[in-house]
Design an enzyme around this catalytic site. Structure first.
Site, PDB file in Angstrom:
ATOM      1  N   CYS A   8       0.864  -1.187   0.000  1.00  0.00           N
ATOM      2  CA  CYS A   8       0.000   0.000   0.000  1.00  0.00           C
ATOM      3  C   CYS A   8       0.897   1.231   0.000  1.00  0.00           C
ATOM      4  O   CYS A   8       2.080   1.134  -0.361  1.00  0.00           O
ATOM      5  CB  CYS A   8      -0.978  -0.009   1.176  1.00  0.00           C
ATOM      6  SG  CYS A   8      -0.191   0.047   2.812  1.00  0.00           S
ATOM      7  N   ASN A  11       2.308   1.468   4.326  1.00  0.00           N
ATOM      8  CA  ASN A  11       2.630   0.205   5.015  1.00  0.00           C
ATOM      9  C   ASN A  11       2.343   0.283   6.521  1.00  0.00           C
ATOM     10  O   ASN A  11       3.018  -0.341   7.331  1.00  0.00           O
ATOM     11  CB  ASN A  11       4.086  -0.233   4.752  1.00  0.00           C
ATOM     12  CG  ASN A  11       4.399  -1.680   5.129  1.00  0.00           C
ATOM     13  OD1 ASN A  11       5.528  -2.004   5.474  1.00  0.00           O
ATOM     14  ND2 ASN A  11       3.434  -2.554   5.082  1.00  0.00           N
ATOM     15  N   CYS A  13      -1.376   0.829   7.392  1.00  0.00           N
ATOM     16  CA  CYS A  13      -2.814   0.523   7.541  1.00  0.00           C
ATOM     17  C   CYS A  13      -3.210  -0.723   6.750  1.00  0.00           C
ATOM     18  O   CYS A  13      -3.412  -1.794   7.324  1.00  0.00           O
ATOM     19  CB  CYS A  13      -3.686   1.703   7.116  1.00  0.00           C
ATOM     20  SG  CYS A  13      -3.445   3.191   8.121  1.00  0.00           S
ATOM     21  N   ARG A  14      -3.310  -0.602   5.419  1.00  0.00           N
ATOM     22  CA  ARG A  14      -3.900  -1.691   4.635  1.00  0.00           C
ATOM     23  C   ARG A  14      -2.973  -2.891   4.460  1.00  0.00           C
ATOM     24  O   ARG A  14      -3.384  -4.040   4.686  1.00  0.00           O
ATOM     25  CB  ARG A  14      -4.344  -1.163   3.256  1.00  0.00           C
ATOM     26  CG  ARG A  14      -5.493  -0.171   3.357  1.00  0.00           C
ATOM     27  CD  ARG A  14      -5.655   0.619   2.078  1.00  0.00           C
ATOM     28  NE  ARG A  14      -4.518   1.514   1.854  1.00  0.00           N
ATOM     29  CZ  ARG A  14      -4.345   2.274   0.773  1.00  0.00           C
ATOM     30  NH1 ARG A  14      -5.264   2.236  -0.193  1.00  0.00           N
ATOM     31  NH2 ARG A  14      -3.305   3.059   0.671  1.00  0.00           N
ATOM     32  N   SER A  15      -1.732  -2.664   4.001  1.00  0.00           N
ATOM     33  CA  SER A  15      -0.903  -3.835   3.663  1.00  0.00           C
ATOM     34  C   SER A  15      -0.435  -4.649   4.873  1.00  0.00           C
ATOM     35  O   SER A  15      -0.388  -5.881   4.786  1.00  0.00           O
ATOM     36  CB  SER A  15       0.265  -3.450   2.742  1.00  0.00           C
ATOM     37  OG  SER A  15       1.139  -2.546   3.342  1.00  0.00           O
ATOM     38  N   ASP A 124      -8.209   3.979   1.158  1.00  0.00           N
ATOM     39  CA  ASP A 124      -7.231   4.355   2.170  1.00  0.00           C
ATOM     40  C   ASP A 124      -7.983   4.851   3.410  1.00  0.00           C
ATOM     41  O   ASP A 124      -8.704   5.839   3.333  1.00  0.00           O
ATOM     42  CB  ASP A 124      -6.368   5.470   1.573  1.00  0.00           C
ATOM     43  CG  ASP A 124      -5.280   5.915   2.519  1.00  0.00           C
ATOM     44  OD1 ASP A 124      -5.301   5.501   3.687  1.00  0.00           O
ATOM     45  OD2 ASP A 124      -4.422   6.685   2.066  1.00  0.00           O
TER      46      ASP A 124
HETATM   47  P1  4NP Z   1      -1.763   2.848   4.105  1.00  0.00           P
HETATM   48  O1  4NP Z   1      -2.423   4.187   4.676  1.00  0.00           O
HETATM   49  O2  4NP Z   1      -1.229   3.181   2.738  1.00  0.00           O
HETATM   50  O3  4NP Z   1      -2.920   1.904   4.062  1.00  0.00           O
HETATM   51  O4  4NP Z   1      -0.685   2.443   5.086  1.00  0.00           O
HETATM   52  C1  4NP Z   1      -1.742   5.415   4.701  1.00  0.00           C
HETATM   53  C2  4NP Z   1      -0.892   5.694   5.746  1.00  0.00           C
HETATM   54  C3  4NP Z   1      -0.251   6.914   5.804  1.00  0.00           C
HETATM   55  C4  4NP Z   1      -0.474   7.849   4.805  1.00  0.00           C
HETATM   56  C5  4NP Z   1      -1.322   7.559   3.763  1.00  0.00           C
HETATM   57  C6  4NP Z   1      -1.944   6.331   3.708  1.00  0.00           C
HETATM   58  N1  4NP Z   1       0.169   9.126   4.867  1.00  0.00           N
HETATM   59  O5  4NP Z   1      -0.103   9.969   3.994  1.00  0.00           O
HETATM   60  O6  4NP Z   1       0.978   9.356   5.779  1.00  0.00           O
END
Ligand code: 4NP
Length: 158
Positions: A8, A11, A13-15, A124
């Site tokens: 993702c 790294n 939240c989702r992955s 997201d």
């Molecule tokens: P992820 O979520 O891609 O599912 O881990 C996010 C975590 C942090 C951010 C964006 C998405 N950020 O912009 O910091």
């Protein structure tokens, strides 16, 4: 040996959640399956998953608290057989690093495992509320159920 990488943006939240869910669903075959996750960005390198992801996952019996974020790198194309990305922007970011057609063939949108060719994204949840994390859990759980089933079939048929 099957080697699966979940990707993702951050790294956190989702992955990592997809990694934890797939590991849980395939735990009886852990000797035959390597599962990891990475982010396309460098935003959260070394961090543990978002507290909301950790808490939501625990309500479903999945512990991701020990995972540490890392960034996707080109050698991941050599180290993994399947690279599952969460959304269309992760897809373009990973594809832009591919060195050849073989690398590109390894990359797929995770939700195409449940809804073939639909090209749907796992939203997201980072900037939203708790419900977003639960929605993400349900999507990932459904997709990982399909992936786990096919991995286990492959192992059983050997
Ligand atoms: P992820 O979520 O891609 O599912 O881990 C996010 C975590 C942090 C951010 C964006 C998405 N950020 O912009 O910091």
């Amino acid at each position: 040996m099957s080697k699966i990488l979940m990707v993702c943006l951050g790294n956190i939240c989702r992955s990592p959640l997809a990694e934890g869910i797939l590991r849980e669903k395939t735990k009886e075959y852990s000797k035959d399956i390597i599962i990891d996750s990475a982010g396309t960005s460098n935003y959260h390198i070394g961090s543990q998953p978002d507290n909301r992801t950790i808490a939501n996952a625990l309500t479903h019996g999945v512990d991701v608290s020990q995972l540490k974020a890392r960034q996707f790198t080109v050698p991941d194309f050599d180290d993994f057989d399947h690279i599952y990305v969460m959304d269309s922007s992760n897809y373009s970011d990973v594809i832009s690093l591919a060195r050849n057609e073989g690398d590109k063939k390894k990359v797929a949108l995770l939700l195409n495992s449940i809804y073939p060719n639909s090209n749907m994204s796992v939203p997201d949840p980072y900037f939203g509320g708790e419900q977003g994390f639960e929605n993400v859990f349900i999507l990932l759980d459904n997709a990982c159920e399909i992936i786990a089933g096919s991995l286990i079939n492959q192992i059983a048929s050997k």
